[in-house]
Enzyme design. Structure first.
Site, PDB file in Angstrom:
ATOM      1  N   LYS A 119       0.872  -1.168   0.000  1.00  0.00           N
ATOM      2  CA  LYS A 119       0.000   0.000   0.000  1.00  0.00           C
ATOM      3  C   LYS A 119       0.914   1.225   0.000  1.00  0.00           C
ATOM      4  O   LYS A 119       1.573   1.530   0.988  1.00  0.00           O
ATOM      5  CB  LYS A 119      -0.890  -0.054   1.236  1.00  0.00           C
ATOM      6  N   GLY A 156       4.033   3.843  11.027  1.00  0.00           N
ATOM      7  CA  GLY A 156       3.323   5.117  10.995  1.00  0.00           C
ATOM      8  C   GLY A 156       2.812   5.514  12.359  1.00  0.00           C
ATOM      9  O   GLY A 156       3.391   5.147  13.380  1.00  0.00           O
ATOM     10  N   SER A 157       1.687   6.223  12.374  1.00  0.00           N
ATOM     11  CA  SER A 157       1.187   6.804  13.621  1.00  0.00           C
ATOM     12  C   SER A 157       0.489   5.764  14.487  1.00  0.00           C
ATOM     13  O   SER A 157       0.059   4.710  14.019  1.00  0.00           O
ATOM     14  CB  SER A 157       0.192   7.911  13.296  1.00  0.00           C
ATOM     15  N   GLY A 187      -3.272   5.514  13.314  1.00  0.00           N
ATOM     16  CA  GLY A 187      -3.409   4.771  12.060  1.00  0.00           C
ATOM     17  C   GLY A 187      -3.075   3.299  12.235  1.00  0.00           C
ATOM     18  O   GLY A 187      -3.793   2.417  11.746  1.00  0.00           O
ATOM     19  N   GLY A 188      -2.003   3.031  12.942  1.00  0.00           N
ATOM     20  CA  GLY A 188      -1.566   1.648  13.131  1.00  0.00           C
ATOM     21  C   GLY A 188      -2.538   0.865  13.990  1.00  0.00           C
ATOM     22  O   GLY A 188      -2.821  -0.304  13.716  1.00  0.00           O
ATOM     23  N   GLU A 198       4.623  -0.734  13.541  1.00  0.00           N
ATOM     24  CA  GLU A 198       5.636   0.046  14.263  1.00  0.00           C
ATOM     25  C   GLU A 198       5.060   1.444  14.365  1.00  0.00           C
ATOM     26  O   GLU A 198       4.902   2.124  13.352  1.00  0.00           O
ATOM     27  CB  GLU A 198       6.953  -0.014  13.486  1.00  0.00           C
ATOM     28  N   CYS A 209      11.026   8.014  13.922  1.00  0.00           N
ATOM     29  CA  CYS A 209      10.350   7.341  15.027  1.00  0.00           C
ATOM     30  C   CYS A 209      11.299   7.156  16.201  1.00  0.00           C
ATOM     31  O   CYS A 209      10.866   6.872  17.303  1.00  0.00           O
ATOM     32  CB  CYS A 209       9.779   6.000  14.580  1.00  0.00           C
ATOM     33  N   GLU A 263       4.328  11.377  21.863  1.00  0.00           N
ATOM     34  CA  GLU A 263       5.143  11.695  20.689  1.00  0.00           C
ATOM     35  C   GLU A 263       4.688  13.008  20.054  1.00  0.00           C
ATOM     36  O   GLU A 263       3.496  13.274  19.915  1.00  0.00           O
ATOM     37  CB  GLU A 263       5.029  10.563  19.667  1.00  0.00           C
TER      38      GLU A 263
END
Lengths: 486, 486
Positions: free
Chosen positions: B151, B206-207, B210-211, B230, B267, B354
């Site tokens: 993706k 990603g965030s 989202g994750g 992650e 990250c 974060e």
């Protein structure tokens, strides 16, 4: 007798103690952990004549089977003690700093597996020793350096309490921290414990519905945790034409022994047997002698079994095979049902489902292509078995297809009886388990309760012993990508 | 330019091709897979002068950084090719049949790791090469023998298409099956693909939001699948009193370089720096030179960053530290905020979060106990760093506590810059990742896309080569519990 549910206040204290114990236990040397596991094995063996009769009363399993299961349980504890001494399971890796590393200078990095923290184990009913209080999940979690909160199975409360007491006493006497192994009781208590942030992993052996509900809870937490559920399996057996022709009668006898073992209450029970049509095997199966009826573990399993069996017999494509007397009695006489491979292909969901108890479905197939097609529509399985001949042309493709669906592929053997060894794999894609990359039997099961930690640039005295250059524990180390000594 | 979303019909064809390719690719030898990965590396290196400018246009990252990242990416492909040749990652185990096995005669069992099947990889925005189309997730999945549906991240669509085309061409030319690596576009398409039963694992960088949403989807499927997300991390840095006294200025300079690297869009950016109160470090930080403002990856990241920074500054316990001009401009000038350790302890959720961009929070502590208390309230982290001296009395306990919270613990180094090596660990407890037992960087990452299969009693010609007695591939084998050759 049933044990009272653990109260919320009791659970609070138990979880606090589990967290403290996990911190202390993680600091103990592998040798100390190994000694404690061995002490538990010795104490359980010494109590065998007391424990086996309790197990018999509570589960109706035969004394011989239970004695063997206890032996398996204590053997397992000693095998994991050996594993700790070897240290290979730590996957210790050392990368020395390297200015010439092609992507740019690399620092000194050392990686080793460390315990996850307190583990919640849900005991199973069908193995009151080997998958219960001091079974494979508890054993591997304790070996990994985790504390264990054990949700006792209501099917054998007195045995659970007795094993729990003996194990906790032995651990204490061996110097393990207080609270390393604690029992809890009650469905709601188990759910509450699973949602507690101090619990860092779950392990379960039981039904698909029960295991999936707990998996969903574990993954829905604010901090989702690994949940190792070993759920259901039909463990199909594929008999090739050559095998049927050469040793049909022998296969029939072995199959009957396997599907009725322990009254069919094994997660590895061969639940579907695929035989060539017109091979005479159906007739042999129809008239084969079956063992006597045996009482099932408890009323819920008995009624669940009858419901599955009735449901199957109501299916248009399914008939009884051979004697049907007593199949619906208590205790239930072993039963067989029959269908065709084309019916399996037409309705895999309806027909390829676990029926936990002493029955199995015999399906006839007409061509090797049909046999392969059945392998293709299978869902995840703990095991898949081929009864074949080495010259079978269908074998290579069948092995390949079954390896995609099952955790263990057998050849001319039977899936019941899961040996505890280094290479054992008891797992598989869902619904066999909720964690296809893991095993719940065998030494590799320890990895479920470990997570990797890398140390970058640390002075030697701050490093875990397993990744120090002087390797004081003598564990296998992968140094700069190569296993040391190779 | 943005790529059009993949249509449902296109996705259908892509998933069908991915399933076919996975079946074929799994049958290829390790040598063939290694050659194909190397071919991709060569093709990407050859296209560097074409690819880097596209990446620059789409991400605003500096050419030097992007060139280095591409080098890392192709190095990684070659390192995994080497790993395939070594074969140790297969964890090949052979238990010979043993009638004297203490729990009862054991059969011949052989266990090896095999590919999971098609993997869906969600590319990240902040590493357009190394965590995108041909990044670590794709590389380890392909090495494992899986096909990849990728993706693409909307932040660099032209680069994604170019890398995807070059990689697919190189794979094809190396004899890999058609459809081994395919790109899809669009958020909904990604969700649809994740829910398709042919997809057997997901990987994401990603965030947290989202994750987590994707993790929830992956675990809610009728057949839940492993999902390796992650997500986020604040990567705290603990400066001991001795380190502050001995080399405070040096630490300040290195810290500023680390938290502003890549405009803070790593990250592993050190997002919290704990320094002793009254050590002078706060004053040094306040006046330290900071690099120039740099444009962020895209508007969404920019506005998200400003929102996090404003939120933090609105917190009663937080102030700006040093220059504040330009912090809210576009591009944003690097910023610092400050608070106290006691405030962190009072509101860990509000303050230990974060903030993805060029800022960090400096927290002052008064005692070693306070420092340890902060380590105890941390949630899961990718990294945790100590700037200390070997004689620090607090160091052993601090290392122990941080190892429970982070995937990587550093000593007198900085977390940005994650070397791809054998011992690397890029992971950690949630929310650092959704899979604390795995790593997304380093050779151990291949294990994410493999599952164990045991073969019981199979004749040699039906066994995978890695677990045959004659070991034709020459891979490390653990035979009867011992590594052969040791």
């Amino acid at each position: 007798m049933s044990a009272a549910d653990t109260t919320p206040d009791e659970l609070k204290a138990i979880l606090a103690a589990a967290a403290t114990a996990a911190t202390e236990w993680a600091l103990r040397s592998a040798a100390e952990r190994a000694a404690a596991l061995t002490a538990v094995a010795d104490a359980l063996d010494a109590a065998a004549t007391k424990l086996v009769p309790i197990a018999q009363e509570e589960t109706f399993l035969a004394a011989g089977r239970l004695t063997g299961e206890l032996k398996r349980t204590t053997f397992q504890l000693r095998l994991f003690a050996e594993l700790l001494t070897d240290g290979g399971y730590l996957d210790a890796r050392i990368d020395h700093a390297d200015d010439a590393w092609p992507m740019g200078a690399r620092p000194d990095i050392r990686r080793v597996l460390e315990p996850l923290g307190p583990v919640l184990v849900f005991a199973a009913s069908n193995f009151p020793f080997a998958f219960s209080v001091m079974g494979g999940d508890s054993c591997s979690a304790l070996a990994a350096g985790c504390s264990v909160v054990l949700k006792a199975h209501p099917g054998h409360p007195r045995l659970s309490a007795a094993v729990g007491r003996i194990a906790a006493d032995a651990l204490r006497a061996a110097g393990a921290p207080e609270g390393l192994l604690q029992l809890i009781y009650g469905t709601e208590t188990g759910r509450d414990a699973l949602l507690d942030p101090r619990i860092k992993a779950g392990a379960f052996t039981g039904s698909i519905a029960g295991g999936r509900a707990l998996f969903d809870l574990a993954t829905s937490r604010p901090e989702p945790i690994p949940f190792y559920g070993e759920l259901g399996s039909v463990n199909p057996v594929f008999v090739t034409e050559a095998a049927a022709a050469g040793r049909g009668a022998e296969i029939v006898a072995e199959f009957v022994a396997s599907y009725t073992l322990g009254a069919g209450q094994f997660c590895t029970k061969p639940g579907i047997l695929l035989v060539p049509a017109d091979s005479g095997m159906v007739e042999e199966l129809s008239s084969a002698a079956r063992p006597e009826a045996a009482r099932l573990l408890n009323d819920r399993i008995h009624s669940g079994y009858l419901a599955s069996l009735s449901g199957l017999l109501e299916h248009d494509a399914v008939d009884s095979l051979g004697a049907t007397e007593g199949a619906f009695d208590a205790p239930p006489a072993p039963a067989l049902t029959t269908t065709t491979a084309s019916a399996l292909l037409a309705d895999p969901e309806g027909l390829i489902t676990e029926c936990f108890g002493p029955s199995a479905l015999v399906a006839t197939y007409r061509t090797d292509d049909e046999l392969l097609a059945v392998a293709r529509v299978l869902n995840g399985q703990l095991t898949a078995t081929i009864q074949g001949e080495e010259s079978d042309a269908v074998a290579p493709e069948l092995v390949r297809l079954l390896a995609k669906k099952a955790g263990r592929v057998l050849w001319n053997q039977w899936p019941t009886g899961v040996s505890v060894t280094y290479a054992q794999q008891h797992g598989g894609p869902y619904p066999a388990t909720t964690a296809p990359t893991s095993t719940s039997v065998g030494t590799a099961g320890i990895t479920r309760f470990l997570r990797p930690v890398a140390y970058q640039g640390l002075p030697a005295h701050l490093l875990p012993a397993a990744v120090r250059d002087d390797n004081p524990l003598g564990v296998p180390q992968r140094v700069n990508g190569k296993l040391a000594g190779q």
